[in-house]
Motif scaffolding. Structure first.
Motif, PDB file in Angstrom:
ATOM      1  N   ALA A 153       0.833  -1.208   0.000  1.00 38.83           N
ATOM      2  CA  ALA A 153       0.000   0.000   0.000  1.00 38.83           C
ATOM      3  C   ALA A 153       0.863   1.251   0.000  1.00 38.83           C
ATOM      4  O   ALA A 153       0.580   2.212  -0.726  1.00 38.83           O
ATOM      5  CB  ALA A 153      -0.930  -0.015   1.208  1.00 38.83           C
ATOM      6  N   LEU A 154       1.924   1.244   0.787  1.00 39.76           N
ATOM      7  CA  LEU A 154       2.841   2.382   0.810  1.00 39.76           C
ATOM      8  C   LEU A 154       3.501   2.578  -0.554  1.00 39.76           C
ATOM      9  O   LEU A 154       3.621   3.703  -1.050  1.00 39.76           O
ATOM     10  CB  LEU A 154       3.900   2.181   1.899  1.00 39.76           C
ATOM     11  CG  LEU A 154       4.935   3.292   2.049  1.00 39.76           C
ATOM     12  CD1 LEU A 154       4.269   4.577   2.506  1.00 39.76           C
ATOM     13  CD2 LEU A 154       6.009   2.867   3.025  1.00 39.76           C
ATOM     14  N   GLY A 155       3.920   1.479  -1.166  1.00 43.23           N
ATOM     15  CA  GLY A 155       4.501   1.568  -2.510  1.00 43.23           C
ATOM     16  C   GLY A 155       3.507   2.099  -3.529  1.00 43.23           C
ATOM     17  O   GLY A 155       3.864   2.869  -4.422  1.00 43.23           O
ATOM     18  N   GLY A 156       2.248   1.708  -3.398  1.00 45.24           N
ATOM     19  CA  GLY A 156       1.213   2.228  -4.291  1.00 45.24           C
ATOM     20  C   GLY A 156       1.019   3.723  -4.129  1.00 45.24           C
ATOM     21  O   GLY A 156       0.883   4.453  -5.112  1.00 45.24           O
ATOM     22  N   TRP A 157       1.011   4.197  -2.888  1.00 51.95           N
ATOM     23  CA  TRP A 157       0.870   5.632  -2.658  1.00 51.95           C
ATOM     24  C   TRP A 157       2.067   6.406  -3.204  1.00 51.95           C
ATOM     25  O   TRP A 157       1.917   7.500  -3.751  1.00 51.95           O
ATOM     26  CB  TRP A 157       0.705   5.916  -1.168  1.00 51.95           C
ATOM     27  CG  TRP A 157      -0.705   5.710  -0.705  1.00 51.95           C
ATOM     28  CD1 TRP A 157      -1.157   4.679   0.036  1.00 51.95           C
ATOM     29  CD2 TRP A 157      -1.826   6.538  -0.993  1.00 51.95           C
ATOM     30  NE1 TRP A 157      -2.497   4.805   0.230  1.00 51.95           N
ATOM     31  CE2 TRP A 157      -2.943   5.944  -0.387  1.00 51.95           C
ATOM     32  CE3 TRP A 157      -2.006   7.709  -1.708  1.00 51.95           C
ATOM     33  CZ2 TRP A 157      -4.208   6.484  -0.469  1.00 51.95           C
ATOM     34  CZ3 TRP A 157      -3.272   8.252  -1.783  1.00 51.95           C
ATOM     35  CH2 TRP A 157      -4.352   7.654  -1.172  1.00 51.95           C
ATOM     36  N   ILE A 158       3.246   5.842  -3.066  1.00 59.47           N
ATOM     37  CA  ILE A 158       4.434   6.505  -3.611  1.00 59.47           C
ATOM     38  C   ILE A 158       4.365   6.550  -5.132  1.00 59.47           C
ATOM     39  O   ILE A 158       4.699   7.561  -5.761  1.00 59.47           O
ATOM     40  CB  ILE A 158       5.714   5.794  -3.123  1.00 59.47           C
ATOM     41  CG1 ILE A 158       5.898   6.028  -1.618  1.00 59.47           C
ATOM     42  CG2 ILE A 158       6.944   6.266  -3.886  1.00 59.47           C
ATOM     43  CD1 ILE A 158       6.995   5.206  -0.992  1.00 59.47           C
ATOM     44  N   ALA A 159       3.909   5.456  -5.745  1.00 59.25           N
ATOM     45  CA  ALA A 159       3.782   5.431  -7.205  1.00 59.25           C
ATOM     46  C   ALA A 159       2.735   6.431  -7.680  1.00 59.25           C
ATOM     47  O   ALA A 159       2.921   7.084  -8.714  1.00 59.25           O
ATOM     48  CB  ALA A 159       3.416   4.021  -7.673  1.00 59.25           C
ATOM     49  N   SER A 185      -1.217   8.507 -11.416  1.00 56.63           N
ATOM     50  CA  SER A 185      -2.183   7.402 -11.409  1.00 56.63           C
ATOM     51  C   SER A 185      -1.393   6.105 -11.511  1.00 56.63           C
ATOM     52  O   SER A 185      -0.238   6.105 -11.907  1.00 56.63           O
ATOM     53  CB  SER A 185      -3.150   7.513 -12.581  1.00 56.63           C
ATOM     54  OG  SER A 185      -2.472   7.326 -13.794  1.00 56.63           O
ATOM     55  N   VAL A 186      -2.053   5.026 -11.149  1.00 54.04           N
ATOM     56  CA  VAL A 186      -1.358   3.749 -11.142  1.00 54.04           C
ATOM     57  C   VAL A 186      -2.200   2.698 -11.835  1.00 54.04           C
ATOM     58  O   VAL A 186      -3.409   2.626 -11.647  1.00 54.04           O
ATOM     59  CB  VAL A 186      -1.058   3.286  -9.703  1.00 54.04           C
ATOM     60  CG1 VAL A 186      -0.398   1.933  -9.692  1.00 54.04           C
ATOM     61  CG2 VAL A 186      -0.179   4.285  -8.998  1.00 54.04           C
ATOM     62  N   SER A 187      -1.574   1.919 -12.672  1.00 57.42           N
ATOM     63  CA  SER A 187      -2.185   0.741 -13.276  1.00 57.42           C
ATOM     64  C   SER A 187      -1.153  -0.382 -13.195  1.00 57.42           C
ATOM     65  O   SER A 187       0.015  -0.125 -12.922  1.00 57.42           O
ATOM     66  CB  SER A 187      -2.583   1.022 -14.723  1.00 57.42           C
ATOM     67  OG  SER A 187      -1.441   1.120 -15.540  1.00 57.42           O
ATOM     68  N   PRO A 188      -1.559  -1.614 -13.439  1.00 57.37           N
ATOM     69  CA  PRO A 188      -0.575  -2.703 -13.360  1.00 57.37           C
ATOM     70  C   PRO A 188       0.583  -2.563 -14.348  1.00 57.37           C
ATOM     71  O   PRO A 188       1.657  -3.095 -14.116  1.00 57.37           O
ATOM     72  CB  PRO A 188      -1.398  -3.949 -13.679  1.00 57.37           C
ATOM     73  CG  PRO A 188      -2.782  -3.591 -13.295  1.00 57.37           C
ATOM     74  CD  PRO A 188      -2.918  -2.121 -13.584  1.00 57.37           C
TER      75      PRO A 188
END
Length: 115
Positions: free
Chosen positions: A22-28, A34-37
């Motif tokens: 989750a932390l890595g997702g927020w950083i990305a 925005s983030v996608s796979p």
């Protein structure tokens, strides 16, 4: 059998892994908007390169957090310099890949000499 509660350990490992993801997702999201796979694909290559340049062996047994930090800074400066120089993205990936090949070859040479 040895008294370790495996169910609690397993749940805590999954909880910590989920929190780190989750932390890595927020950083990305902060870096990309925005983030996608499929986004942030170069992060894996940069992480592996930073660890190897930092002095950690791919085969285990040696390395330090400070070395990995220095390796991450080196990769970041290298990639930023390529972007500022106007190098195309394809060639940026190629040079980072070449950098990791040189780092792994150097690691192999050090292992060979030290034995």
């Amino acid at each position: 059998m040895s008294g370790i509660r495996t169910d609690r350990t397993l749940i805590s490992v999954y909880a910590v892994a989920g929190a780190i993801c989750a932390l890595g997702g927020w950083i990305a999201i902060g870096r990309l908007g925005s983030v996608s796979p499929q986004s942030f694909y170069e992060g894996n290559l940069d992480a592996i390169t930073a660890v190897v340049i930092g002095g950690c062996s791919l085969f285990g047994g040696r390395g330090s957090i400070l070395g990995t930090l220095i390796g991450a800074l080196t990769v970041g400066v290298f990639r930023s310099g390529l972007k500022l120089a106007g190098v195309e993205v394809l060639w940026q990936e190629f040079t980072v890949g070449l950098l990791i090949i040189v780092a792994v070859a150097l690691d192999q040479w050090i292992r060979k000499v030290s034995t």
